[in-house]
Design a protein around this motif. Structure first.
Motif, PDB file in Angstrom:
ATOM      1  N   ILE A 159      -5.608   9.099  12.747  1.00 51.25           N
ATOM      2  CA  ILE A 159      -4.759   9.798  13.816  1.00 51.25           C
ATOM      3  C   ILE A 159      -3.449   9.250  13.443  1.00 51.25           C
ATOM      4  CG2 ILE A 159      -3.978   9.594  16.168  1.00 51.25           C
ATOM      5  CD1 ILE A 159      -6.834   8.851  16.918  1.00 51.25           C
ATOM      6  N   SER A 160      -2.886   8.086  13.021  1.00 47.29           N
ATOM      7  CA  SER A 160      -1.565   7.947  12.682  1.00 47.29           C
ATOM      8  C   SER A 160      -1.471   6.365  11.767  1.00 47.29           C
ATOM      9  CB  SER A 160      -0.862   7.417  14.150  1.00 47.29           C
ATOM     10  OG  SER A 160       0.379   7.112  14.064  1.00 47.29           O
ATOM     11  N   SER A 161      -1.388   6.494  10.647  1.00 42.68           N
ATOM     12  CA  SER A 161      -1.113   5.616   9.824  1.00 42.68           C
ATOM     13  C   SER A 161       0.176   4.882   9.655  1.00 42.68           C
ATOM     14  CB  SER A 161      -1.419   5.963   8.334  1.00 42.68           C
ATOM     15  OG  SER A 161      -1.019   4.737   7.505  1.00 42.68           O
ATOM     16  N   PRO A 162       0.554   3.658   9.892  1.00 45.24           N
ATOM     17  CA  PRO A 162       1.649   2.994   9.764  1.00 45.24           C
ATOM     18  C   PRO A 162       2.624   3.182   8.615  1.00 45.24           C
ATOM     19  CG  PRO A 162       0.164   1.293   9.402  1.00 45.24           C
ATOM     20  CD  PRO A 162      -0.617   2.647  10.028  1.00 45.24           C
ATOM     21  N   VAL A 163       1.635   3.762   7.087  1.00 41.81           N
ATOM     22  CA  VAL A 163       2.391   3.847   6.065  1.00 41.81           C
ATOM     23  C   VAL A 163       3.393   4.908   5.947  1.00 41.81           C
ATOM     24  CG1 VAL A 163       1.800   4.435   3.518  1.00 41.81           C
ATOM     25  CG2 VAL A 163       0.195   3.038   4.666  1.00 41.81           C
ATOM     26  N   SER A 164       3.174   5.782   7.015  1.00 44.83           N
ATOM     27  CA  SER A 164       4.221   6.974   6.958  1.00 44.83           C
ATOM     28  C   SER A 164       5.566   6.567   7.671  1.00 44.83           C
ATOM     29  CB  SER A 164       3.599   8.040   7.368  1.00 44.83           C
ATOM     30  OG  SER A 164       3.243   7.848   8.882  1.00 44.83           O
ATOM     31  N   ASP A 165       5.343   5.332   8.320  1.00 43.52           N
ATOM     32  CA  ASP A 165       6.573   4.911   9.289  1.00 43.52           C
ATOM     33  C   ASP A 165       7.207   3.633   8.827  1.00 43.52           C
ATOM     34  OD1 ASP A 165       8.139   4.138  11.353  1.00 43.52           O
ATOM     35  OD2 ASP A 165       6.976   4.747  12.937  1.00 43.52           O
ATOM     36  N   PRO A 166       8.196   3.391   8.117  1.00 46.01           N
ATOM     37  CA  PRO A 166       8.531   2.051   7.840  1.00 46.01           C
ATOM     38  C   PRO A 166       8.488   1.078   8.799  1.00 46.01           C
ATOM     39  CG  PRO A 166       9.959   3.836   6.816  1.00 46.01           C
ATOM     40  CD  PRO A 166       9.034   4.674   7.626  1.00 46.01           C
ATOM     41  N   ALA A 167       9.118   1.397  10.102  1.00 44.68           N
ATOM     42  CA  ALA A 167       9.229   0.363  11.057  1.00 44.68           C
ATOM     43  C   ALA A 167       7.835  -0.164  11.444  1.00 44.68           C
ATOM     44  CB  ALA A 167       9.859   1.010  12.147  1.00 44.68           C
ATOM     45  N   ALA A 168       6.938   1.034  11.640  1.00 44.75           N
ATOM     46  CA  ALA A 168       5.635   0.440  12.003  1.00 44.75           C
ATOM     47  C   ALA A 168       4.800  -0.210  10.952  1.00 44.75           C
ATOM     48  CB  ALA A 168       4.716   2.115  12.405  1.00 44.75           C
ATOM     49  N   LEU A 169       5.015   0.156   9.793  1.00 47.33           N
ATOM     50  CA  LEU A 169       4.423  -0.811   8.470  1.00 47.33           C
ATOM     51  C   LEU A 169       4.724  -2.010   8.718  1.00 47.33           C
ATOM     52  CD1 LEU A 169       2.898  -0.604   6.086  1.00 47.33           C
ATOM     53  CD2 LEU A 169       4.912   0.235   4.815  1.00 47.33           C
ATOM     54  N   ASP A 170       6.195  -2.222   8.877  1.00 46.51           N
ATOM     55  CA  ASP A 170       6.846  -3.624   8.900  1.00 46.51           C
ATOM     56  C   ASP A 170       6.134  -4.546  10.084  1.00 46.51           C
ATOM     57  OD1 ASP A 170       8.165  -3.343   6.791  1.00 46.51           O
ATOM     58  OD2 ASP A 170      10.244  -2.938   7.761  1.00 46.51           O
ATOM     59  N   TYR A 171       6.132  -3.649  11.160  1.00 46.83           N
ATOM     60  CA  TYR A 171       5.379  -4.428  12.443  1.00 46.83           C
ATOM     61  C   TYR A 171       4.131  -4.835  12.067  1.00 46.83           C
ATOM     62  CZ  TYR A 171       4.443  -5.385  17.161  1.00 46.83           C
ATOM     63  OH  TYR A 171       3.945  -6.216  18.214  1.00 46.83           O
ATOM     64  N   THR A 172       3.252  -3.868  11.418  1.00 46.82           N
ATOM     65  CA  THR A 172       1.800  -4.254  11.479  1.00 46.82           C
ATOM     66  C   THR A 172       1.634  -5.002  10.409  1.00 46.82           C
ATOM     67  OG1 THR A 172       1.484  -1.906  11.900  1.00 46.82           O
ATOM     68  CG2 THR A 172      -0.272  -2.937  10.795  1.00 46.82           C
ATOM     69  N   VAL A 173       2.418  -5.101   9.266  1.00 47.21           N
ATOM     70  CA  VAL A 173       2.239  -6.265   7.958  1.00 47.21           C
ATOM     71  C   VAL A 173       2.497  -7.381   8.955  1.00 47.21           C
ATOM     72  CG1 VAL A 173       2.946  -6.928   6.134  1.00 47.21           C
ATOM     73  CG2 VAL A 173       2.507  -4.607   6.347  1.00 47.21           C
ATOM     74  N   ASN A 174       3.713  -7.606   9.392  1.00 44.95           N
ATOM     75  CA  ASN A 174       4.130  -8.848   9.983  1.00 44.95           C
ATOM     76  C   ASN A 174       3.178  -9.526  11.064  1.00 44.95           C
ATOM     77  OD1 ASN A 174       6.425  -8.902   8.514  1.00 44.95           O
ATOM     78  ND2 ASN A 174       7.580  -7.873  10.148  1.00 44.95           N
ATOM     79  N   THR A 175       2.362  -8.524  11.707  1.00 40.92           N
ATOM     80  CA  THR A 175       1.539  -9.056  12.748  1.00 40.92           C
ATOM     81  C   THR A 175       0.373  -9.712  12.215  1.00 40.92           C
ATOM     82  OG1 THR A 175       2.088  -7.489  14.431  1.00 40.92           O
ATOM     83  CG2 THR A 175       0.064  -8.607  14.786  1.00 40.92           C
ATOM     84  N   HIS A 176      -0.056  -9.040  11.009  1.00 43.49           N
ATOM     85  CA  HIS A 176      -1.213  -9.604  10.343  1.00 43.49           C
ATOM     86  C   HIS A 176      -0.847 -11.007   9.336  1.00 43.49           C
ATOM     87  CE1 HIS A 176      -3.123  -5.697  11.321  1.00 43.49           C
ATOM     88  NE2 HIS A 176      -4.283  -6.207  11.004  1.00 43.49           N
ATOM     89  N   ARG A 177       0.339 -10.978   9.200  1.00 44.36           N
ATOM     90  CA  ARG A 177       0.857 -12.160   8.415  1.00 44.36           C
ATOM     91  C   ARG A 177       0.606 -13.240   9.338  1.00 44.36           C
ATOM     92  NH1 ARG A 177       2.744 -12.521   3.461  1.00 44.36           N
ATOM     93  NH2 ARG A 177       3.279 -10.082   3.347  1.00 44.36           N
ATOM     94  N   ARG A 178       1.278 -12.775  10.716  1.00 40.96           N
ATOM     95  CA  ARG A 178       1.247 -13.929  11.768  1.00 40.96           C
ATOM     96  C   ARG A 178      -0.289 -14.371  11.765  1.00 40.96           C
ATOM     97  NH1 ARG A 178       2.831 -10.942  16.869  1.00 40.96           N
ATOM     98  NH2 ARG A 178       2.025 -12.855  17.868  1.00 40.96           N
ATOM     99  N   ALA A 235       1.061  -1.270   0.126  1.00 44.99           N
ATOM    100  CA  ALA A 235       0.043  -0.048   0.036  1.00 44.99           C
ATOM    101  C   ALA A 235       1.035   1.191  -0.052  1.00 44.99           C
ATOM    102  CB  ALA A 235      -0.879   0.109   1.256  1.00 44.99           C
ATOM    103  N   GLU A 236       0.269   2.169  -0.586  1.00 44.09           N
ATOM    104  CA  GLU A 236       1.237   3.541  -1.034  1.00 44.09           C
ATOM    105  C   GLU A 236       0.613   4.729  -0.105  1.00 44.09           C
ATOM    106  OE1 GLU A 236       2.018   4.104  -5.038  1.00 44.09           O
ATOM    107  OE2 GLU A 236       3.499   2.224  -5.362  1.00 44.09           O
TER     108      GLU A 236
END
Length: 259
Positions: A200-219, A157-158
């Motif tokens: 309020i705060s999208s993880p798309v703007s924060d690479p670390a938060a994006l990776d964590y969120t995506v990986n958690t959903h992948r789990r 997602a962009e």
């Protein structure tokens, strides 16, 4: 738009856009929105009597039929009750249907606050973690594959809106895969929670938060695919808690005074 204040509706439209619903406007929806928001915001306090129909008709400039339909809709949401010779009373908040998409949107329109977001997260944890466990036991191969696909889309997602839409579809698929029709009944609550969180705060703007969120959903997706109910529960709890922590942390940061 409220004809008397000029306030433009946006929370309901944002929720509709993320979910793919049609946010069509008409006189009924305009009157419903403005009256509902006035009740949730406390303009018409709990226990108070709404203005008489003649006053509301003058305010909104609509027919009596349109006004009556809006009032019936609010009554169906548990927010008001008409009594002969008394008028239309605003019911206590504990009577309101807080799972209703409009009621949630009116709360969000006031401006998300941490207590409200925490309550949403607590309800989601209480329900969605068991939904994930049931999905691990009951999902079809097609549903398992769909979960992986939504995670892949989240990773690519962009824009915050695209990410939120894919995240919502992921959670909808988990609810469907649970095989329990009541899980789908909280879709409006999940939609509201995600809308608030990503506004309020999208993880798309924060690479670390994006990776964590995506990986958690992948789990979550992989645990469901692998029929691991315990792992699905744990990962879903982590996903919901992480979303709340990110949003509440951003809200707290914006409240800190400059030094």
């Amino acid at each position: 738009m409220d004809r008397s204040t000029g306030r433009t509706r946006h929370s309901g439209d944002l929720m509709a856009a993320l979910s793919g619903r049609n946010a069509a406007r008409n006189l009924h929806s305009d009157v419903l929105w403005d009256l509902g928001f006035a009740i949730v915001s406390g303009t018409y306090a709990e226990g108070s009597i709404l203005p008489p129909d003649t006053e509301l008709l003058d305010r909104f400039g609509v027919s009596r039929t349109v006004l009556r339909e809006a009032l019936k809709t609010l009554a169906a949401k548990g927010m008001i009750e008409a009594r002969a010779r008394i008028g239309t009373r605003v019911l206590p908040r504990q009577r309101w249907n807080l799972f209703d998409a409009d009621v949630l949107a009116w709360h969000f329109e006031l401006g998300p606050e941490i207590g409200f977001l925490r309550s949403l997260a607590e309800v989601r944890i209480g329900i969605e973690i068991e939904g994930a466990a049931l999905a691990a036991e009951r999902c079809s191969p097609e549903q398992a594959a769909s979960l992986i696909e939504w995670v892949d889309r989240m990773a690519e997602a962009e824009t915050p809106a695209d990410f939120a839409r894919y995240d919502l579809e992921f959670h909808r698929t988990v609810a469907e895969a649970s095989g329990n029709p009541f899980m789908a009944s909280i879709s409006a609550l999940v939609e509201m929670a995600l809308t608030a969180s990503f506004t309020i705060s999208s993880p798309v703007s924060d690479p670390a938060a994006l990776d964590y969120t995506v990986n958690t959903h992948r789990r979550i997706a992989e645990a469901i695919r692998d029929r691991n109910a315990a792992a699905a529960r744990e990962a879903m709890r982590d996903a919901i808690a992480q979303g709340f922590a990110r949003a509440s942390g951003r809200m707290e940061a914006t409240r800190l005074p400059d030094v």
